[in-house]
Design an enzyme around this catalytic site. Structure first.
Site, PDB file in Angstrom:
ATOM      1  N   ARG A 260       8.110   0.148   3.806  1.00  0.00           N
ATOM      2  CA  ARG A 260       8.125  -1.285   3.768  1.00  0.00           C
ATOM      3  C   ARG A 260       9.353  -1.764   3.009  1.00  0.00           C
ATOM      4  O   ARG A 260       9.659  -1.367   1.939  1.00  0.00           O
ATOM      5  CB  ARG A 260       6.995  -2.161   3.389  1.00  0.00           C
ATOM      6  CG  ARG A 260       5.577  -1.658   4.253  1.00  0.00           C
ATOM      7  CD  ARG A 260       4.248  -2.317   3.630  1.00  0.00           C
ATOM      8  NE  ARG A 260       3.114  -1.774   4.587  1.00  0.00           N
ATOM      9  CZ  ARG A 260       1.902  -2.435   4.245  1.00  0.00           C
ATOM     10  NH1 ARG A 260       1.724  -3.085   3.277  1.00  0.00           N
ATOM     11  NH2 ARG A 260       1.061  -1.805   4.865  1.00  0.00           N
ATOM     12  N   ARG A 275       4.129  -1.787  -5.920  1.00  0.00           N
ATOM     13  CA  ARG A 275       4.764  -2.001  -4.831  1.00  0.00           C
ATOM     14  C   ARG A 275       6.179  -1.093  -4.587  1.00  0.00           C
ATOM     15  O   ARG A 275       7.318  -1.139  -5.143  1.00  0.00           O
ATOM     16  CB  ARG A 275       5.140  -3.641  -5.041  1.00  0.00           C
ATOM     17  CG  ARG A 275       5.595  -4.381  -3.882  1.00  0.00           C
ATOM     18  CD  ARG A 275       5.900  -5.778  -4.336  1.00  0.00           C
ATOM     19  NE  ARG A 275       4.891  -6.383  -4.773  1.00  0.00           N
ATOM     20  CZ  ARG A 275       4.101  -7.182  -3.991  1.00  0.00           C
ATOM     21  NH1 ARG A 275       3.928  -7.140  -2.837  1.00  0.00           N
ATOM     22  NH2 ARG A 275       3.003  -7.536  -4.502  1.00  0.00           N
ATOM     23  N   GLU A 347      -5.375  -5.646  -5.385  1.00  0.00           N
ATOM     24  CA  GLU A 347      -5.883  -5.210  -3.970  1.00  0.00           C
ATOM     25  C   GLU A 347      -5.666  -3.920  -3.650  1.00  0.00           C
ATOM     26  O   GLU A 347      -4.443  -3.193  -4.246  1.00  0.00           O
ATOM     27  CB  GLU A 347      -5.001  -5.991  -2.856  1.00  0.00           C
ATOM     28  CG  GLU A 347      -5.498  -5.715  -1.437  1.00  0.00           C
ATOM     29  CD  GLU A 347      -4.200  -5.551  -0.468  1.00  0.00           C
ATOM     30  OE1 GLU A 347      -4.337  -4.795   0.323  1.00  0.00           O
ATOM     31  OE2 GLU A 347      -3.315  -6.325  -0.770  1.00  0.00           O
ATOM     32  N   SER A 350      -7.411  -3.609   2.695  1.00  0.00           N
ATOM     33  CA  SER A 350      -7.543  -4.790   3.424  1.00  0.00           C
ATOM     34  C   SER A 350      -8.209  -4.408   4.862  1.00  0.00           C
ATOM     35  O   SER A 350      -7.605  -3.535   5.474  1.00  0.00           O
ATOM     36  CB  SER A 350      -6.172  -5.463   3.603  1.00  0.00           C
ATOM     37  OG  SER A 350      -6.377  -6.616   4.134  1.00  0.00           O
ATOM     38  N   ARG A 389      -2.375   3.400  -4.807  1.00  0.00           N
ATOM     39  CA  ARG A 389      -3.203   2.384  -5.500  1.00  0.00           C
ATOM     40  C   ARG A 389      -4.088   3.085  -5.962  1.00  0.00           C
ATOM     41  O   ARG A 389      -4.814   2.813  -7.041  1.00  0.00           O
ATOM     42  CB  ARG A 389      -3.224   1.250  -4.990  1.00  0.00           C
ATOM     43  CG  ARG A 389      -1.999   0.233  -4.466  1.00  0.00           C
ATOM     44  CD  ARG A 389      -2.124  -1.063  -4.197  1.00  0.00           C
ATOM     45  NE  ARG A 389      -0.881  -1.849  -4.117  1.00  0.00           N
ATOM     46  CZ  ARG A 389      -0.774  -3.252  -4.375  1.00  0.00           C
ATOM     47  NH1 ARG A 389      -1.762  -3.805  -4.421  1.00  0.00           N
ATOM     48  NH2 ARG A 389       0.381  -3.631  -4.237  1.00  0.00           N
TER      49      ARG A 389
END
Length: 422
Positions: A260, A275, A347, A350, A389
């Protein structure tokens, strides 16, 4: 992608649904484009019918030795008119599609109203944030002190937002991925799948990444895209297919790297691994009939929750509000994990039900056991979970006062029996 018939049936309700996401009304524009397109198509059909009639009249006139000059001139004019009308209809259809493909999915009625993440609703929590008895460190402080997490070395190799893991932490990352994939395959019934990490435009379009989110993606010089998540190739495996209902549901799981660009995230989470441009994730995808998708959504989310529980983490489930729900989703549950070093919830998974939104873009259908015709499938996706994560959460949750880290028992088979990293 939306069905224009839904807009025709109740334009006010369609605009009201978009308003929940903070979007301006578009039904009037869509219906005007639709009416113009249909008018052009009708005029073209009428011109074709007249040409067919002219062909008969010309043939009859020739057999009788009559003059066909006028009829042939009319036919040539109709041919030019048909070409113009066809071009107009295609242009109007493209304009209508351009509007429709940029619109997000309509939200489930149970999605709470709200503008951003501050309006998300906590549904339940597992465990309570632990009192460690010492000042907890953040994951990058733990990893760097162990000499097993190297951000400077990664920056030298690739730039910012990359990490080099070494020794026991590299093994811990591998263990997490293998544990999660094995759990979902062996106990949750997902089919283990290895997917391409490079995909074409149509594949990115099918799950909603294109055209809206192009800036969030990495593209190769030959026009392919690096996948931002294995959801993209997993879901598109049914693109263009018509599946027998008896084969459903389909459940796929993949452990893959994800890429990403993190466009628009400048200044956010610049330290550590939260991130990254490249990270690993175990992805779950389900393909099912409409009547089962809500139950499948609950099931998928529970599969991800089990991972967090078995890793000994404190977590909670939240339902995203209207303003925070993603483009393709009708409803999304986020799982957040407590990070003692940050003193915050972050988070880690998801899980989304996209209903038939992606299936329409992919033209993915099924044939019901009873009845005629076909119908669009429902697709769901969820993180089961993000490996990086999970590594962060394990480091911060299971850190010890001496700087070591306790290894969760479920990871022992992939850690050579090690119970501690220090």
């Amino acid at each position: 992608m939306h069905d224009i018939r839904i807009v025709r049936a109740d334009p006010a309700a369609f605009d009201a649904a978009l308003a929940r996401r903070g979007l301006a009304p578009v039904a009037e524009t869509l219906l005007a484009q639709d009416a113009a397109r249909r008018a052009a198509q009708t005029a073209a059909q009428e011109a074709q019918a007249r040409r067919n009639q002219l062909s008969k009249e010309i043939g009859q006139a020739k057999r009788q030795g009559g003059d066909t000059t006028g009829l042939e001139a009319e036919g040539a004019g109709l041919r030019d008119r048909m070409e113009a009308l066809d071009a107009e209809a295609k242009s109007l259809e493209a304009a209508q599609t351009s509007v429709l493909e940029a619109l997000p999915n309509l939200l489930d009625a149970e999605v709470p109203d709200g503008r951003d993440e501050s309006d998300n609703v906590v549904l339940h929590q597992h465990g309570t944030p632990p009192q460690l008895g010492f000042a907890p460190k953040q994951h990058f402080e733990i990893g760097e002190a162990l000499g097993l997490m190297d951000f400077a070395g990664a920056a030298k190799l690739a730039g910012a937002r990359f990490t080099v893991l070494k020794g026991a932490l590299a093994r811990l990352e591998r263990a997490l991925g293998q544990y999660m994939l094995s759990l979902h395959v062996d106990e949750h019934g997902y089919a283990e799948t290895t997917v391409p990490l490079l995909v074409n435009d149509a594949t990115m379009y099918g799950t909603g990444q294109l055209p809206k989110f192009e800036e969030d993606l990495f593209r190769t010089t030959d026009g392919r895209w690096l996948i931002p998540t294995a959801e993209v190739p997993l879901t598109n495996m049914v693109a263009g297919e018509i599946l027998p209902e008896a084969e459903l549901p389909l459940r796929f799981a993949a452990l893959s790297p994800c890429f990403r660009s993190e466009a628009g995230s400048a200044g956010r989470d610049t330290r550590g691994m939260l991130r990254q441009h490249q990270f690993s994730k175990v992805e779950m995808v389900s393909i099912t009939v409409p009547e089962q998708s809500d139950a499948e959504h609950e099931r998928m989310t529970r599969c991800a929750e089990r991972v967090l529980t078995e890793l000994g983490l404190v977590w909670r489930r939240i339902v995203l509000c209207a303003g925070d729900t993603g483009f393709s989703a009708a409803k999304t549950y986020d799982l957040e994990v407590w990070l003692p070093g940050q003193g915050a919830w972050r988070e880690i998974s998801s899980c989304s039900n996209t209903r038939d939104f992606q299936a329409r873009r992919m033209n993915a259908r099924y044939r019901p056991k009873e009845g005629k015709g076909t119908a669009f499938l429902h697709s769901l996706n969820g993180s089961g979970v993000a490996v990086g994560r999970a590594l962060i959460a394990v480091l911060e949750t299971h850190q010890q006062a001496d700087g070591s880290v306790r290894v969760p028992e479920v990871l022992a088979p992939w850690m050579g029996g090690a119970t501690q990293i220090g």
